[in-house]
Design a protein around this motif. Structure first.
Motif, PDB file in Angstrom:
ATOM      1  N   GLU A 275       0.834  -1.202   0.000  1.00  0.00           N
ATOM      2  CA  GLU A 275       0.000   0.000   0.000  1.00  0.00           C
ATOM      3  C   GLU A 275       0.868   1.251   0.000  1.00  0.00           C
ATOM      4  OE1 GLU A 275      -2.438  -0.456   3.399  1.00  0.00           O
ATOM      5  OE2 GLU A 275      -4.014  -1.556   2.343  1.00  0.00           O
TER       6      GLU A 275
ATOM      7  N   GLY B 236      -0.008   1.517  -3.803  1.00  0.00           N
ATOM      8  CA  GLY B 236      -1.449   1.812  -3.739  1.00  0.00           C
ATOM      9  C   GLY B 236      -2.262   0.560  -4.044  1.00  0.00           C
TER      10      GLY B 236
ATOM     11  N   ALA C  51      -5.437  -1.629  -6.124  1.00  0.00           N
ATOM     12  CA  ALA C  51      -6.150  -1.720  -7.408  1.00  0.00           C
ATOM     13  C   ALA C  51      -7.581  -1.233  -7.223  1.00  0.00           C
ATOM     14  CB  ALA C  51      -6.122  -3.153  -7.924  1.00  0.00           C
ATOM     15  N   SER C  52      -8.240  -0.905  -8.347  1.00  0.00           N
ATOM     16  CA  SER C  52      -9.556  -0.264  -8.288  1.00  0.00           C
ATOM     17  C   SER C  52     -10.631  -1.185  -7.743  1.00  0.00           C
ATOM     18  CB  SER C  52      -9.957   0.229  -9.683  1.00  0.00           C
ATOM     19  OG  SER C  52      -9.964  -0.858 -10.599  1.00  0.00           O
TER      20      SER C  52
ATOM     21  N   ARG D  37      -1.474  -4.031  -5.955  1.00  0.00           N
ATOM     22  CA  ARG D  37      -0.390  -4.009  -6.932  1.00  0.00           C
ATOM     23  C   ARG D  37       0.923  -4.196  -6.203  1.00  0.00           C
ATOM     24  NH1 ARG D  37      -3.366   0.153  -9.485  1.00  0.00           N
ATOM     25  NH2 ARG D  37      -2.109   1.771  -8.497  1.00  0.00           N
TER      26      ARG D  37
ATOM     27  N   TYR E  38      -2.779   7.117 -14.287  1.00  0.00           N
ATOM     28  CA  TYR E  38      -4.026   6.476 -13.854  1.00  0.00           C
ATOM     29  C   TYR E  38      -5.108   7.550 -13.722  1.00  0.00           C
ATOM     30  CZ  TYR E  38      -1.199   2.385 -12.820  1.00  0.00           C
ATOM     31  OH  TYR E  38      -0.359   1.311 -12.927  1.00  0.00           O
ATOM     32  N   ASP E  39      -6.331   7.210 -14.147  1.00  0.00           N
ATOM     33  CA  ASP E  39      -7.425   8.166 -14.018  1.00  0.00           C
ATOM     34  C   ASP E  39      -8.064   8.023 -12.636  1.00  0.00           C
ATOM     35  OD1 ASP E  39      -8.975   5.880 -14.068  1.00  0.00           O
ATOM     36  OD2 ASP E  39      -9.701   6.175 -16.119  1.00  0.00           O
ATOM     37  N   GLU E  40      -9.193   8.722 -12.427  1.00  0.00           N
ATOM     38  CA  GLU E  40      -9.832   8.724 -11.115  1.00  0.00           C
ATOM     39  C   GLU E  40     -10.326   7.350 -10.705  1.00  0.00           C
ATOM     40  OE1 GLU E  40     -12.864  11.620 -11.327  1.00  0.00           O
ATOM     41  OE2 GLU E  40     -11.504  13.348 -11.382  1.00  0.00           O
ATOM     42  N   GLU E  41     -10.653   6.496 -11.691  1.00  0.00           N
ATOM     43  CA  GLU E  41     -11.126   5.156 -11.391  1.00  0.00           C
ATOM     44  C   GLU E  41      -9.991   4.134 -11.405  1.00  0.00           C
ATOM     45  OE1 GLU E  41     -14.195   4.285 -14.128  1.00  0.00           O
ATOM     46  OE2 GLU E  41     -15.589   5.793 -13.324  1.00  0.00           O
ATOM     47  N   ASP E  42      -8.751   4.630 -11.416  1.00  0.00           N
ATOM     48  CA  ASP E  42      -7.559   3.791 -11.347  1.00  0.00           C
ATOM     49  C   ASP E  42      -7.335   2.977 -12.614  1.00  0.00           C
ATOM     50  OD1 ASP E  42      -5.316   3.385  -9.836  1.00  0.00           O
ATOM     51  OD2 ASP E  42      -6.076   1.581  -8.851  1.00  0.00           O
ATOM     52  N   ASN E  43      -7.891   3.430 -13.736  1.00  0.00           N
ATOM     53  CA  ASN E  43      -7.614   2.793 -15.026  1.00  0.00           C
ATOM     54  C   ASN E  43      -6.343   3.385 -15.617  1.00  0.00           C
ATOM     55  OD1 ASN E  43     -10.047   1.189 -15.068  1.00  0.00           O
ATOM     56  ND2 ASN E  43     -11.174   3.073 -15.545  1.00  0.00           N
ATOM     57  N   ARG E  44      -5.585   2.543 -16.311  1.00  0.00           N
ATOM     58  CA  ARG E  44      -4.321   3.003 -16.880  1.00  0.00           C
ATOM     59  C   ARG E  44      -4.542   3.831 -18.141  1.00  0.00           C
ATOM     60  NH1 ARG E  44      -0.163  -0.720 -18.422  1.00  0.00           N
ATOM     61  NH2 ARG E  44      -1.829  -1.875 -19.443  1.00  0.00           N
TER      62      ARG E  44
END
Length: 826
Positions: free
Chosen positions: A544, A548, A550-551, A557, A639-645
């Protein structure tokens, strides 16, 4: 000498044993104090000498300065010395060296006062036309120049687009996408080579790959007044260097390594660290010494109470009595402190002589380590030792002044008759009459009993404190160091070892001199998803902090290393751990062996900690691999707000002003891989570095199965060879010769065994000083106990004689003393 002092000296002569024990205590205290101060100053002076040898003795440097600024600094009262180096220019020199094709000529009268000029042959230039060349010219094979040889050089400047280039800018042929530079010739001069030296490139924050070899000559009268040069200066107060240049408005760069040793820099202040550690050690020595010496003076004052009463009865004042005790302290200090300082200096000198090679080994010093005994160190040692004695004597001296003359003569203050003086029956049953007598003595003489118990308590506290302190020192020194099992490692780029093939290279390496084992592997560092259920609590916390979550909230990760090892080494690894090869050597369905248990630095606790990441034996890792986008290169992953690459690409080979950016959702190019695990082990194989972190081990042919459809990615895997050797120096030379014979640079060959020796040297040095410190503090504690117990026996001679006169046997006497020892210990 007054009567009080004469009485004190006579008392010291009469009680020779107690005086000797006190002197020994003072000697030990002074010896340890002198040893700490001498060691701190010796290491500081050695580090300063080493920095001066490597980088120079200058405090500040101004690049592109004018001669006028040098004259201004020379007239400044806060500047000790200023030296101006004329930039005479460059001269093309040598052939076949595209990286360093020039000589860089500097003119200066006495550069050795501030620059690290170490002559290897000849002398310094003394007149115009004489030249001092760097030894690296001959070492690099650029030119075979000898003393007395005359050189005709064409001086000029390196230019590019109208801009003058200096040492901080490499030659343009070495930098891609740069305009070609040109050489603007100014004049031709003839020089005579009068000496060779080690190249002082470190003084300029340069490198062995700067465009010009630094050559020195005397200043040139034809140097234009408006010309620029390099200014080096030393200030009288190095600790105030940054305040000085800020106040004077001088755009100077500091010699950070040297300034750290003077306390001018807070960040990485070595002097503060060195003397801070010394202060902690001195505090422990002070506390231990005060406890020991105080005990001696307290018993002395107790024994001399009647004497003080007699002196008071004939007119001695409280001040005179206090001065009597302090005179006694000074009298024993006259012998103990000089002898202690001498013993401390000699002892630390012998220690440094024995550990010189080990200290220089891990600190990589170029200057021989020697003992430095500055007058300040001796003065501080004597002052702190005397302060220790005076504090120890002042505390009991207060008691001597509070007792009236009558009470002192009668000595009834030392005895207290308790209201109830009943002794527990268990003491009588276990120790008989001797135990009963000892118990009643404790209750009647509480002051003496408490002094003895206090002395023993302080001794135990000292021993535990010293032991804990030294254990922490050794632990912290060992935590960040790892004793790697392999002796040599070779890192290479993917194309360097293609011919011969890696397997053929492995065969050649195994046949090299003193090589007893070799392994080959290709690695790739990845970020993979791992279910939180498969992570330990500590592992989850570390991931962590580092990566961090994962979404989806179910996976974390984690950073992993994929290591593909040659089949022979992998098979031996499986056999040693009694793992079935059939479960791991199937190229169609490879299963990994996870190597867990990592030593990582915890930012929260500021310490190295050993962490197990995997909670079970069969975790599953989910790896995302990105397909190549033809004609584009990946330049950023976000990474965007939703944790997508979000992947950002740039078009390859685009012309100037034609840069084209392509932004894609990671899902458009990604391929999912599930990495199955056969088992988790916590013991690393010998061919795996400790820095690889959480590692998934595979046989080499599994690489094709997992990454065969990504040829570009497969080529980027970093190859490396590991070696075991019976003689690491011989193996390094043999492997280096082998690489050279195939035209491969040996820059990636690292002698790990030599680094391990340096690590072990550090641990040895820390242990010697730490356990030596513990031993000396323990000796102080032992002397403290000895002094207390023997003095207690001495003060009770009359009591013991009376008991023996009424029939107490030696056996009963021993039982009484045993009970007293048990009481004190409890």
């Amino acid at each position: 000498m007054n009567i009080q002092n004469l009485v004190t000296l006579r008392y010291l002569k009469k009680n020779k044993l107690r005086t000797a024990v006190t002197v020994v205590g003072i000697l030990l205290s002074a010896a340890m104090t002198a040893a700490v101060f001498t060691l701190a100053f010796s290491l500081r002076d050695w580090l300063v000498a080493d920095v001066t040898e490597r980088i120079g003795g200058w405090h500040g440097r101004v690049d592109g300065a004018s001669p006028a600024l040098c004259e201004e600094l020379e007239e400044n009262g806060k500047v000790k010395e200023a030296v101006f180096l004329q930039r005479l220019g460059y001269a093309p020199f040598g052939e076949g060296n595209d990286l360093r094709p020039y000589l860089y000529l500097l003119g200066c009268d006495t550069p050795e006062s501030v620059l690290p000029i170490t002559l290897t042959e000849g002398r310094m230039p003394e007149k115009e036309g004489e030249l001092l060349l760097p030894e690296s010219l001959r070492e690099d094979g650029v030119a075979d120049v000898s003393l007395g040889e005359k050189l005709t050089l064409t001086l000029g400047l390196r230019m590019r687009e109208g801009e003058t280039l200096w040492q901080n800018i490499p030659v343009s042929s070495y930098i891609e996408e740069e305009e070609e530079e040109s050489f603007a010739a100014k004049e031709e001069r003839e020089f005579t080579v009068v000496g060779f030296c080690r190249e002082p490139y470190r003084a300029f924050d340069g490198s062995p790959f700067a465009p010009g070899y630094i050559a020195l000559t005397v200043p040139s009268p034809s140097f234009p007044e408006s010309g620029v040069g390099d200014l080096f200066f030393k200030v009288k107060n190095p600790a105030a260097f940054y305040t000085f240049i800020k106040k004077e408005g001088i755009p100077a760069q500091g010699n950070t390594e040297l300034l750290r040793l003077t306390g001018a820099m807070r960040s990485g202040d070595i002097r503060t660290m060195l003397f801070g550690l010394a202060a902690v050690v001195l505090l422990l020595i002070f506390c231990g010494s005060v406890a020991l010496i105080y005990s001696a003076f307290a018993i002395s004052v107790s024994e001399r109470t009647k004497q003080f009463g007699l002196l008071s009865s004939v007119g001695a004042t409280k001040r005179q009595l206090r001065r009597t005790v302090l005179f006694e302290a000074c009298a024993v200090s006259v012998v103990g402190i000089p002898a202690g300082i001498l013993c401390g200096v000699v002892g630390i000198g012998i220690t440094l002589a024995a550990l010189r090679d080990k200290i220089q080994g891990f600190l990589a010093g170029s200057v021989p380590l020697s003992l430095h005994i500055p007058f300040l160190a001796l003065l501080l040692s004597a002052a702190l030792s005397l302060l220790t004695v005076l504090v120890s004597a002042w505390i009991p001296s207060r008691r001597a002044t509070k007792i009236s003359a009558v009470e002192a003569i009668r000595q009834n203050g030392d005895l207290a008759v308790p209201k109830r003086n009943k002794t527990p029956r268990v003491i009588g049953k276990l120790f008989g009459l001797p135990g009963l007598l000892a118990d009643k003595y404790f209750k009647r003489s509480r002051m003496k009993s408490r002094a003895t118990v206090f002395s023993l308590t302080v001794s135990i506290v000292l021993f535990i404190t010293a032991s804990a302190f030294t254990d922490y020192l050794v632990e912290e020194a060992s935590a960040g160091l790892s004793d790697v099992p392999y002796d040599l490692v070779l890192y290479a780029s993917g194309h360097e070892l293609e011919s011969p093939t890696p397997e053929e290279w492995l065969t050649l390496f195994k046949a090299a001199d003193s090589v007893t084992g070799a392994a080959y592997e290709r690695i790739s560092r990845e970020i993979a998803a791992l279910p939180k259920a498969d992570l330990t609590e500590e592992g989850l916390r570390m991931t962590e902090n580092a990566f961090g979550l994962a979404s989806d909230g179910e996976n974390a990760r984690v950073g992993i290393t994929l290591a593909f090892v040659n089949e022979e080494a992998y098979a031996v690894f499986l056999a040693e751990r009694k793992l079935d090869p059939a479960d791991y050597l199937d190229p169609e369905a490879p299963r990994a062996v996870v190597v867990d248990r990592l030593t990582a630095y915890n930012e929260g606790t500021k310490r190295y900690e050993t962490v197990d990441y995997c909670a079970g034996k069969n975790p599953r890792f989910f790896l995302t691999i990105d397909r190549d986008v033809p004609g584009y290169e990946l330049i950023d992953v976000s990474y965007d707000e939703e944790d997508n690459r979000i992947l950002t690409y740039r078009k390859e080979n685009a012309g100037e002003g034609e840069e084209e950016i392509l932004v894609l959702d990671g899902k458009e190019v990604e391929v999912k891989r599930t990495l199955d695990v056969g088992t988790v082990v916590t013991e690393k194989p010998w061919f795996l570095p400790s820095t690889d972190g959480l590692t998934l081990l595979y046989p080499l042919d599994a690489e094709k199965t997992l990454f065969g459809e990504f040829p570009d990615r497969e080529k980027s895997f970093a190859p490396r060879f590991f070696f075991l050797s019976s003689d690491h120096a011989a193996s390094r030379e043999a492997v280096g010769d082998l690489l050279e014979s195939y035209g491969v640079a040996e820059g990636g060959l690292i002698d790990i065994a030599e680094e391990n020796e340096s690590n072990r040297n550090l641990i040895t040095v820390v242990r010697v000083f730490a356990y030596g410190f513990t031993a000396l503090l323990s000796l102080i504690a032992a002397v403290n106990v000895f002094s207390t117990v023997t003095t207690d026996v001495g003060l009770r001679k009359r009591d013991f004689a009376m008991l023996k006169s009424v029939g107490m046997s030696k056996r009963d006497f021993s039982r009484m003393r045993n009970f007293e020892c048990l009481f004190y210990g409890a």
